[in-house]
Enzyme design. Structure first.
Site, short mmCIF file in Angstrom:
data_model
loop_
_atom_site.label_atom_id
_atom_site.label_comp_id
_atom_site.label_asym_id
_atom_site.label_seq_id
_atom_site.Cartn_x
_atom_site.Cartn_y
_atom_site.Cartn_z
N ALA A 220 0.85 -1.20 0.00
CA ALA A 220 0.00 0.00 0.00
C ALA A 220 0.88 1.25 0.00
O ALA A 220 2.10 1.16 -0.18
CB ALA A 220 -0.91 -0.02 1.22
N ASN A 221 0.30 2.41 0.18
CA ASN A 221 1.08 3.65 0.31
C ASN A 221 0.42 4.57 1.34
O ASN A 221 -0.61 4.24 1.90
CB ASN A 221 1.24 4.34 -1.05
CG ASN A 221 -0.10 4.73 -1.65
OD1 ASN A 221 -0.81 5.56 -1.11
ND2 ASN A 221 -0.46 4.08 -2.76
N ARG A 222 1.03 5.74 1.55
CA ARG A 222 0.62 6.59 2.67
C ARG A 222 -0.53 7.55 2.36
O ARG A 222 -0.84 8.42 3.15
CB ARG A 222 1.80 7.45 3.14
CG ARG A 222 2.91 6.66 3.73
CD ARG A 222 3.97 7.61 4.28
NE ARG A 222 5.22 6.91 4.52
CZ ARG A 222 5.43 6.14 5.58
NH1 ARG A 222 4.49 5.99 6.47
NH2 ARG A 222 6.59 5.53 5.73
N SER A 223 -1.15 7.44 1.19
CA SER A 223 -2.23 8.38 0.86
C SER A 223 -3.37 8.26 1.87
O SER A 223 -3.83 7.17 2.20
CB SER A 223 -2.74 8.08 -0.55
OG SER A 223 -3.95 8.76 -0.76
N ALA A 286 -3.65 7.79 -5.19
CA ALA A 286 -2.25 7.39 -5.28
C ALA A 286 -2.27 5.91 -5.67
O ALA A 286 -2.24 5.02 -4.82
CB ALA A 286 -1.56 7.60 -3.95
#
Ligand code: CTP
Length: 425
Positions: A220-223, A286
């Site tokens: 995943a990512n930090r969005s 994102a």
């Protein structure tokens, strides 16, 4: 009816001074009273007569004029406004402000004021880049002075670069947001639920995507999804039928928005294309650039050797929407960059075939990812324009205001105009 807010506009001597006439007109149209001070150099670019006629007030310029000073002393001039705006702000007046000089009516008023100050710099690219100007700008920021622009594009002297004064519309928006008054959409007031986008359909993608490794693990990512949710809320508030295709977030569904929750980039693509046709597509998500090729149906066991993940590219949702047969009239992307923010985003706008790219710096320390504020640049076919640092809600409101104006203009224009011909600012 008397105007409820008052701006003191200080016009200094640059070629962009001509844009002030339009700015004054926009301000009075928006029911904001404008009183003007012109420097001696400004009078060489626009006449006090035109400025006075448009502002419907006396134009002040001379510190030592008995008439100016007896009619309105510089202290009173500086205090009787809710906001002081310097536009254009030349390298010279910026330097004087940074040093606290007070050698004419404009600079004396700026030193005397106890009101917030907003400046719209305008100068040649080399003058903007000069270390002295950059030092002075840093000083002004430290002193709490707000900036709008300068923009990147073709300059009055024919050179290309950063230094162009922001357009009157953008300055008006910055003024209104500082005055805390009603938001403006074009010339119409945006005072809550509106109808400016009634009959329009908008798709917004938001949040991160989760790319599965196995049934329990993912990449995943930090969005946080905050910016995309704020945009969907603003679109719905302006009357658009809004579909928010969102990756996993902790956020509540905005009022009046149809939320389509998804996990992976491929789900997000399917939900977005299923929502076509639309008038507006804004890709804020994102999206993970890659997914795991060898995703397993069963949970990976911790063996003696760690598993090797092979990554393969995900589809580009923005590029696919921009190239689709039923392409929305306005396709907007968001570019998350950590270096050469404007240049990379401008290149991305062309590569992905969208109309506008909103660029933001997501370097560690900016607090953009997950935070509540954002400082963005709007990149269109006409160039780049830097918006002041503001909340994600305000970025959403500005963007929606710009969309309303652009779609309105497109409707007024000759039939047959393709989406890529939409004027950006
Ligand atoms: N985007 C998308 N689908 C993808 C990747 C990105 O729709 N698979 C969209 C984003 O929603 C955003 C824009 O493309 O509107 C730019 O995203 P960004 O991550 O900055 O661009 P990338 O193409 O991933 O480029 P890079 O990571 O190389 O900077």
């Amino acid at each position: 009816m008397a105007a409820s807010k008052r701006v003191l506009l200080i016009i200094s001597g640059g070629i962009a001074a001509y844009k002030c006439l339009e700015l004054i007109r926009r301000l009075t149209d928006a029911d904001i009273a404008v009183r003007c001070i012109m420097t001696k150099a400004a009078e060489r670019f626009v006449t006090p007569l035109s400025v006075g006629a448009l502002s419907r007030d006396t134009v002040y310029s001379d510190l030592f004029s008995l008439k100016d000073e007896s009619e309105m002393g510089h202290i009173r001039l500086s205090r009787e406004a809710d906001l002081v705006v310097v536009a254009p702000a030349t390298a010279d007046i910026i330097a004087k402000m940074a040093a606290g000089l007070a050698d004419d009516l404009a600079t004396t008023t700026l030193v005397a004021t106890d009101k917030p100050v907003l400046i719209a710099p305008a100068m040649n690219v080399a003058m903007w880049k000069h270390p002295a100007t950059q030092r002075n700008i840093a000083q002004l920021r430290e002193d709490g002075i707000a900036l709008i622009g300068p923009e990147t594009g073709e300059l009055a002297d024919g050179e290309y670069g950063t230094g162009r004064m922001s357009e009157p519309d953008a300055i008006l928006q910055a003024i209104e947001s500082r005055l805390g008054g009603p938001k403006v959409i074009g010339r119409d007031r945006f005072v809550g639920p509106g109808t400016a986008l009634k009959g329009r359909r908008a798709i917004v993608t938001a949040g991160p995507t989760h790319e599965a490794i196995d049934p329990v693990r993912f990449i995943a990512n930090r969005s946080s999804g905050k910016q995309g949710y704020a945009i969907a809320a603003a679109l719905a508030l302006a009357g658009a039928e809004t579909i928010l295709v969102t990756g996993p977030t902790d956020l509540a569904a905005p009022d009046g928005v149809t939320v389509v929750p998804v996990e992976s980039a491929r789900d997000m693509l399917a939900a977005s294309t299923d929502s076509l046709p639309a008038d507006i597509a804004i890709c804020v998500a994102a999206v993970a650039d890659w997914r795991v090729e060898n995703e397993t149906g069963a949970k990976l066991k911790k063996g003696a050797t760690p598993p090797e993940l092979k990554l393969i590219p995900n589809p580009d949702i923005l590029a696919i929407l921009a190239a689709s047969r039923t392409r929305p009239a306005l396709v907007i992307g968001f570019a998350a960059e950590t270096e050469r923010v404007v240049e990379n985003a401008a290149e991305k706008r062309v590569r992905k075939g969208c109309d506008w790219m909103v660029a933001n710096d997501v370097s560690p320390g900016t607090g953009t990812f997950g935070g509540d504020r954002n400082q963005v640049h709007l990149i269109t076919a006409d160039g780049a324009e830097s918006w002041p640092s503001m909340s994600k809600t305000e970025v959403a409101e500005w963007l929606v205001a710009r969309i309303v104006r652009t779609l309105g203009r497109k409707e007024d224009s000759t039939p047959g105009h393709g989406p890529t011909q939409i004027a950006g600012s």
